[in-house]
Design a protein around this motif. Structure first.
Motif, PDB file in Angstrom:
ATOM      1  N   LYS A 170       0.830  -1.207   0.000  1.00  0.00           N
ATOM      2  CA  LYS A 170       0.000   0.000   0.000  1.00  0.00           C
ATOM      3  C   LYS A 170       0.866   1.259   0.000  1.00  0.00           C
ATOM      4  O   LYS A 170       0.567   2.250  -0.677  1.00  0.00           O
ATOM      5  CB  LYS A 170      -0.912  -0.003   1.218  1.00  0.00           C
ATOM      6  N   GLU A 171       1.967   1.219   0.773  1.00  0.00           N
ATOM      7  CA  GLU A 171       2.853   2.379   0.821  1.00  0.00           C
ATOM      8  C   GLU A 171       3.493   2.637  -0.540  1.00  0.00           C
ATOM      9  O   GLU A 171       3.590   3.792  -1.005  1.00  0.00           O
ATOM     10  CB  GLU A 171       3.934   2.138   1.887  1.00  0.00           C
ATOM     11  N   LEU A 172       3.919   1.555  -1.213  1.00  0.00           N
ATOM     12  CA  LEU A 172       4.518   1.719  -2.542  1.00  0.00           C
ATOM     13  C   LEU A 172       3.491   2.212  -3.555  1.00  0.00           C
ATOM     14  O   LEU A 172       3.805   3.039  -4.431  1.00  0.00           O
ATOM     15  CB  LEU A 172       5.131   0.398  -2.996  1.00  0.00           C
ATOM     16  N   GLU A 173       2.269   1.692  -3.448  1.00  0.00           N
ATOM     17  CA  GLU A 173       1.226   2.184  -4.351  1.00  0.00           C
ATOM     18  C   GLU A 173       0.965   3.667  -4.121  1.00  0.00           C
ATOM     19  O   GLU A 173       0.733   4.437  -5.070  1.00  0.00           O
ATOM     20  CB  GLU A 173      -0.056   1.375  -4.142  1.00  0.00           C
ATOM     21  N   ARG A 174       1.029   4.050  -2.830  1.00  0.00           N
ATOM     22  CA  ARG A 174       0.825   5.476  -2.540  1.00  0.00           C
ATOM     23  C   ARG A 174       1.959   6.320  -3.115  1.00  0.00           C
ATOM     24  O   ARG A 174       1.741   7.420  -3.623  1.00  0.00           O
ATOM     25  CB  ARG A 174       0.738   5.673  -1.022  1.00  0.00           C
ATOM     26  N   LYS A 225      10.657   8.162 -16.564  1.00  0.00           N
ATOM     27  CA  LYS A 225       9.652   7.421 -15.773  1.00  0.00           C
ATOM     28  C   LYS A 225      10.053   5.961 -15.581  1.00  0.00           C
ATOM     29  O   LYS A 225       9.793   5.349 -14.531  1.00  0.00           O
ATOM     30  CB  LYS A 225       8.285   7.508 -16.464  1.00  0.00           C
ATOM     31  N   LYS A 226      10.701   5.394 -16.620  1.00  0.00           N
ATOM     32  CA  LYS A 226      11.160   4.010 -16.477  1.00  0.00           C
ATOM     33  C   LYS A 226      12.193   3.894 -15.362  1.00  0.00           C
ATOM     34  O   LYS A 226      12.194   2.937 -14.579  1.00  0.00           O
ATOM     35  CB  LYS A 226      11.747   3.513 -17.796  1.00  0.00           C
ATOM     36  N   ARG A 227      13.104   4.911 -15.324  1.00  0.00           N
ATOM     37  CA  ARG A 227      14.105   4.882 -14.260  1.00  0.00           C
ATOM     38  C   ARG A 227      13.442   5.006 -12.885  1.00  0.00           C
ATOM     39  O   ARG A 227      13.797   4.298 -11.935  1.00  0.00           O
ATOM     40  CB  ARG A 227      15.125   6.007 -14.474  1.00  0.00           C
ATOM     41  N   GLN A 228      12.461   5.924 -12.806  1.00  0.00           N
ATOM     42  CA  GLN A 228      11.761   6.079 -11.529  1.00  0.00           C
ATOM     43  C   GLN A 228      10.997   4.797 -11.153  1.00  0.00           C
ATOM     44  O   GLN A 228      10.975   4.381  -9.985  1.00  0.00           O
ATOM     45  CB  GLN A 228      10.794   7.270 -11.604  1.00  0.00           C
ATOM     46  N   TYR A 229      10.388   4.172 -12.129  1.00  0.00           N
ATOM     47  CA  TYR A 229       9.628   2.936 -11.855  1.00  0.00           C
ATOM     48  C   TYR A 229      10.553   1.786 -11.429  1.00  0.00           C
ATOM     49  O   TYR A 229      10.260   1.018 -10.511  1.00  0.00           O
ATOM     50  CB  TYR A 229       8.824   2.553 -13.103  1.00  0.00           C
ATOM     51  N   ALA A 230      11.723   1.709 -12.116  1.00  0.00           N
ATOM     52  CA  ALA A 230      12.695   0.671 -11.738  1.00  0.00           C
ATOM     53  C   ALA A 230      13.220   0.904 -10.330  1.00  0.00           C
ATOM     54  O   ALA A 230      13.395  -0.033  -9.539  1.00  0.00           O
ATOM     55  CB  ALA A 230      13.846   0.652 -12.752  1.00  0.00           C
ATOM     56  N   ALA A 231      13.461   2.202 -10.014  1.00  0.00           N
ATOM     57  CA  ALA A 231      13.927   2.505  -8.658  1.00  0.00           C
ATOM     58  C   ALA A 231      12.859   2.144  -7.628  1.00  0.00           C
ATOM     59  O   ALA A 231      13.160   1.615  -6.542  1.00  0.00           O
ATOM     60  CB  ALA A 231      14.297   3.988  -8.567  1.00  0.00           C
ATOM     61  N   ALA A 232      11.591   2.402  -7.970  1.00  0.00           N
ATOM     62  CA  ALA A 232      10.505   2.062  -7.037  1.00  0.00           C
ATOM     63  C   ALA A 232      10.395   0.547  -6.853  1.00  0.00           C
ATOM     64  O   ALA A 232      10.193   0.042  -5.735  1.00  0.00           O
ATOM     65  CB  ALA A 232       9.191   2.652  -7.552  1.00  0.00           C
ATOM     66  N   GLU A 233      10.523  -0.207  -7.945  1.00  0.00           N
ATOM     67  CA  GLU A 233      10.463  -1.674  -7.832  1.00  0.00           C
ATOM     68  C   GLU A 233      11.618  -2.210  -6.997  1.00  0.00           C
ATOM     69  O   GLU A 233      11.450  -3.114  -6.160  1.00  0.00           O
ATOM     70  CB  GLU A 233      10.493  -2.298  -9.226  1.00  0.00           C
ATOM     71  N   LYS A 234      12.818  -1.631  -7.224  1.00  0.00           N
ATOM     72  CA  LYS A 234      13.970  -2.080  -6.437  1.00  0.00           C
ATOM     73  C   LYS A 234      13.773  -1.777  -4.953  1.00  0.00           C
ATOM     74  O   LYS A 234      14.093  -2.578  -4.073  1.00  0.00           O
ATOM     75  CB  LYS A 234      15.236  -1.394  -6.950  1.00  0.00           C
ATOM     76  N   ARG A 235      13.205  -0.607  -4.705  1.00  0.00           N
ATOM     77  CA  ARG A 235      12.944  -0.249  -3.303  1.00  0.00           C
ATOM     78  C   ARG A 235      11.924  -1.203  -2.686  1.00  0.00           C
ATOM     79  O   ARG A 235      12.057  -1.622  -1.534  1.00  0.00           O
ATOM     80  CB  ARG A 235      12.441   1.189  -3.239  1.00  0.00           C
ATOM     81  N   LEU A 236      10.894  -1.566  -3.489  1.00  0.00           N
ATOM     82  CA  LEU A 236       9.888  -2.518  -2.995  1.00  0.00           C
ATOM     83  C   LEU A 236      10.522  -3.871  -2.677  1.00  0.00           C
ATOM     84  O   LEU A 236      10.250  -4.489  -1.621  1.00  0.00           O
ATOM     85  CB  LEU A 236       8.774  -2.686  -4.026  1.00  0.00           C
ATOM     86  N   GLU A 237      11.395  -4.336  -3.556  1.00  0.00           N
ATOM     87  CA  GLU A 237      12.062  -5.616  -3.306  1.00  0.00           C
ATOM     88  C   GLU A 237      12.942  -5.548  -2.061  1.00  0.00           C
ATOM     89  O   GLU A 237      12.993  -6.483  -1.258  1.00  0.00           O
ATOM     90  CB  GLU A 237      12.893  -6.004  -4.526  1.00  0.00           C
ATOM     91  N   ASP A 238      13.658  -4.407  -1.899  1.00  0.00           N
ATOM     92  CA  ASP A 238      14.512  -4.262  -0.708  1.00  0.00           C
ATOM     93  C   ASP A 238      13.679  -4.280   0.571  1.00  0.00           C
ATOM     94  O   ASP A 238      14.058  -4.897   1.583  1.00  0.00           O
ATOM     95  CB  ASP A 238      15.317  -2.960  -0.796  1.00  0.00           C
TER      96      ASP A 238
END
Length: 289
Positions: free
Chosen positions: A233-237, A266-279
């Motif tokens: 939920k936090e990542l979606e927010r 945006k791809k870079r931002q999305y990849a960074a968000a996914e990496k943060r989610l995985e971490d």
């Protein structure tokens, strides 16, 4: 050889002694000596009996001689006393019948009390001995009475206990049929429970197989899933503004260069968000373990 000859001569003398004793004994009884085999064992037993018999005969002769001597002494003393009484005019024939009867009673009492004379002291000692024996008998009687009373009480308690046990046995026999029916019901219930147990065990095995198939591990628990949902939920927010920005770009006029730059950003931002989610997920799993 001399020792052997001595033992043989001793055995022969023993047999002759036994034969002599047997012949005398059965002759006195008026019966013939029975025929039997003179073995060393039988001769030994008979010789032992001969020795005992001779010892008892000798003792009996001594006792009989002592009795004869005492009887002679008593007769002599009685004759002397009779002579004295006749000299003083107290012969038995001249005494009244009541005096003779009293003297006879006195003599009988003396014999009964087992005293040697008719002295007053002898009677007192004998009466004291009788009193002591009477006291002992009374004590024994009291003890026996006490023991009898105890045994009587114990017997009564035992009878009461036996009656109670018989009544309990009858009650248990009456309860056998209902208990058997209840036991049959419990047996059927246990069979059903055993069947349910096998069913539940099979279901648990199926669930474990299904969990293993989907990759379930013991580290995944309800708490971990809750934490992961909260992080999602936090990542979606956090990604919602980015998605809104991307959607707003769809309304702009097409410019390939700017659009390409925006898309790459945006791809870079999305990849960074996914990496943060995985971490974050990995950190949550490590903290739970």
């Amino acid at each position: 050889m001399s020792d052997q000859e001595g033992s043989v001569s001793t055995e022969v003398s023993g047999i002759s002694e036994v034969k002599e004793w047997l012949s005398k004994t059965f002759e006195v009884a008026g019966k013939p000596v029975p025929e039997f085999e003179y073995t060393p064992r039988s001769v030994s037993h008979l010789h032992h009996l001969v020795t005992l018999s001779k010892a008892k005969d000798e003792a009996a002769r001594l006792v009989a001689r002592d009795f004869r001597l005492k009887a002679a002494e008593y007769r002599s003393q009685a004759a002397r006393i009779r002579e004295i009484l006749e000299n003083v005019g107290l012969a038995q024939e001249s005494l009244p019948s009541n005096v003779v009867a009293s003297a006879q009673v006195l003599a009988n009492v003396s014999n009964l009390l087992n005293i040697r004379d008719t002295e007053l002291s002898s009677f007192l000692v004998a009466m004291g001995d009788i009193s002591l024996r009477k006291t002992g008998v009374e004590e024994k009687r009291a003890k026996v009475h006490k023991e009898s009373k105890f045994l009587l009480d114990y017997t009564r308690k035992a009878i009461a206990r036996l009656t109670y046990l018989k009544r309990t046995l009858a009650q248990l026999e009456d309860e056998v049929a209902p208990c058997e029916a209840q036991m049959e019901s419990w047996s059927n219930y246990l069979k059903v429970m055993a069947q349910k147990e096998r069913q539940y065990v099979q279901q648990c095995a199926n669930y474990e197989t299904r969990l293993n198939r989907v990759g379930y591990t013991p580290e995944i628990s309800h708490r971990v899933l809750v934490d992961m949902a909260e992080h999602r939920k936090e990542l979606e927010r956090q990604t919602k503004p980015i998605l809104d920005t991307l959607r707003s770009y769809q309304d702009l006029p097409p410019d390939k260069a700017l659009a390409a730059l925006a898309i790459e950003d945006k791809k870079r931002q999305y990849a960074a968000a996914e990496k943060r989610l995985e971490d974050v997920l990995q950190a949550a799993l490590l903290n739970e373990g």
